[in-house]
Design an enzyme around this catalytic site. Structure first.
Site, PDB file in Angstrom:
ATOM      1  N   LYS A  86       0.912  -1.118   0.071  1.00 32.43           N
ATOM      2  CA  LYS A  86       0.035   0.069   0.247  1.00 32.43           C
ATOM      3  C   LYS A  86       1.009   1.317  -0.113  1.00 32.43           C
ATOM      4  O   LYS A  86       1.194   1.984   1.028  1.00 32.43           O
ATOM      5  CB  LYS A  86      -1.032   0.116   1.112  1.00 32.43           C
ATOM      6  CG  LYS A  86      -2.121   0.888   1.162  1.00 32.43           C
ATOM      7  CD  LYS A  86      -3.015   0.632   2.092  1.00 32.43           C
ATOM      8  CE  LYS A  86      -3.929   1.750   2.195  1.00 32.43           C
ATOM      9  NZ  LYS A  86      -4.725   2.159   1.023  1.00 32.43           N
TER      10      LYS A  86
HETATM   11  N1  PMP Z   1      -7.485  -1.363  -3.445  1.00 33.53           N
HETATM   12  C1  PMP Z   1      -7.131  -0.016  -3.108  1.00 33.53           C
HETATM   13  C2  PMP Z   1      -6.129   0.762  -4.201  1.00 33.53           C
HETATM   14  C3  PMP Z   1      -7.089   0.587  -2.064  1.00 33.53           C
HETATM   15  O1  PMP Z   1      -6.937   1.878  -1.726  1.00 33.53           O
HETATM   16  C4  PMP Z   1      -8.010  -0.108  -0.841  1.00 33.53           C
HETATM   17  C5  PMP Z   1      -7.958   0.596   0.534  1.00 33.53           C
HETATM   18  N2  PMP Z   1      -6.810   0.406   1.379  1.00 33.53           N
HETATM   19  C6  PMP Z   1      -8.415  -1.330  -1.283  1.00 33.53           C
HETATM   20  C7  PMP Z   1      -8.092  -2.006  -2.385  1.00 33.53           C
HETATM   21  C8  PMP Z   1      -9.151  -2.067  -0.124  1.00 33.53           C
HETATM   22  O2  PMP Z   1      -8.218  -2.554   1.006  1.00 33.53           O
HETATM   23  P1  PMP Z   1      -8.555  -2.798   2.408  1.00 33.53           P
HETATM   24  O3  PMP Z   1     -10.074  -3.570   2.293  1.00 33.53           O
HETATM   25  O4  PMP Z   1      -7.647  -3.735   3.111  1.00 33.53           O
HETATM   26  O5  PMP Z   1      -8.930  -1.564   2.958  1.00 33.53           O
END
Ligand code: PMP
Length: 299
Positions: A158
């Site tokens: 991330k």
């Molecule tokens: N894809 C992207 C590009 C994101 O920014 C997020 C949010 N973190 C997600 C998917 C979903 O991830 P999560 O469920 O862990 O928040």
């Protein structure tokens, strides 16, 4: 609603082990993270005082840093404590929590081996990011940018830099009157939106793209477990864009987006239906449960 800039608010931010006044949390402009995107972050939500799946978010944060070649100088336990402490210090129980780790200002070039790694955690109130109307379903435009090949970028991280094409795609979608964009994978399959994973209901089964070049979201995995608990078959695969025509329901899943029904993608229309409603209700019920109960119910 008037926007209150983030640097013009009051509160407390955890920074490298200390609680400091929100207004004092200033960064030097010659920081490596700002120039070269050597930064990783998390997006977490607290419900009724508990940060949902905090341990999983912390683990991903540490791993995101490792994928960018650095080690965050705090243990998982210290990071968890920092998140909880910052929530309490800001007197919030339902909030969005944002940890960020970045390379400092000791060196400012592509090579940055001597930079110190910093960590901060902030939190603020952030209702569902599609707003109260999200239950009617959001509309997605098709993005021109694609999710990069995993050999082109550290796609499992991330990492701040990966959001460059997200912001470009979201801005283009908003300019065209949509709420968000659907990004395809580098090889042309359905990927995700700019900040959430995607699910399609096809013939009563739940289909979701294989996350091999974008985040395998924590909400995504939670929703898959909730679907399985209801006896709904979950199919993880590379989904061609043409399959949008076969889908009866579509929804997004992410920490900030939660479960958000999708009513249109380009020229395809969907009606938020029973499966979306059931999983949305299950997710809403799960997030407010005590962490021990959450651990028992969903992976
Ligand atoms: N894809 C992207 C590009 C994101 O920014 C997020 C949010 N973190 C997600 C998917 C979903 O991830 P999560 O469920 O862990 O928040």
């Amino acid at each position: 609603m008037a926007l209150i800039p983030f640097d013009d608010r009051d509160g407390t931010i955890w920074w490298d082990g200390h609680m400091i006044p929100w207004r004092d949390a200033k960064l030097h402009v010659l920081s490596h993270g700002l120039h070269y995107a050597s930064a990783v972050f998390e997006g977490e939500r607290a419900y009724a005082g508990n940060i949902f799946k905090l341990a999983a978010h912390t683990e991903r944060l540490i791993n995101s840093g490792r994928l960018l070649g650095f080690e965050i100088p705090f243990t998982a336990g210290q990071i968890n404590d920092a998140c909880n402490q910052v929530l309490a210090a800001n007197h919030l129980t339902d909030a969005y929590v944002r940890p960020l780790a970045w390379r400092g200002s000791e060196q400012l070039a592509v090579s940055a081996q001597q930079t110190k790694i910093h960590l901060m955690v902030a939190c603020w109130q952030w209702p569902n990011f599609f707003g109260a109307d999200r239950l009617k379903g959001v509309r997605l435009g098709m993005a021109e940018w694609r999710r990069p090949h995993p050999q082109t970028a550290p796609t499992a991280s991330k990492a701040a830099g990966l959001y460059m094409i997200g912001t470009l795609s979201k801005h283009a979608a908003e300019a065209a009157g949509y709420d968000d964009a659907l990004m395809l994978t580098w090889d042309g399959y359905i990927g995700e939106s700019t900040g959430a994973n995607i699910f399609l209901v096809i013939d009563g089964k739940l289909h979701t793209p294989t996350p091999d070049c974008f985040l395998d979201g924590i909400t995504r995995r939670t929703v898959m477990a909730l679907a399985k608990a209801r006896g709904i078959e979950v199919v993880e695969r590379h989904i061609p864009v043409e399959d949008l025509a076969k889908a009866s329901e579509v929804f997004l899943a992410g920490t900030a987006a939660e479960v958000t029904p999708v009513r249109a993608i380009g020229t395809h229309n969907f009606v938020p239906g029973k499966i979306t409603e059931a999983l949305l209700a299950d997710y809403e019920a799960l997030v407010v449960m005590a962490p021990e109960e959450v651990a028992k119910r969903a992976a």
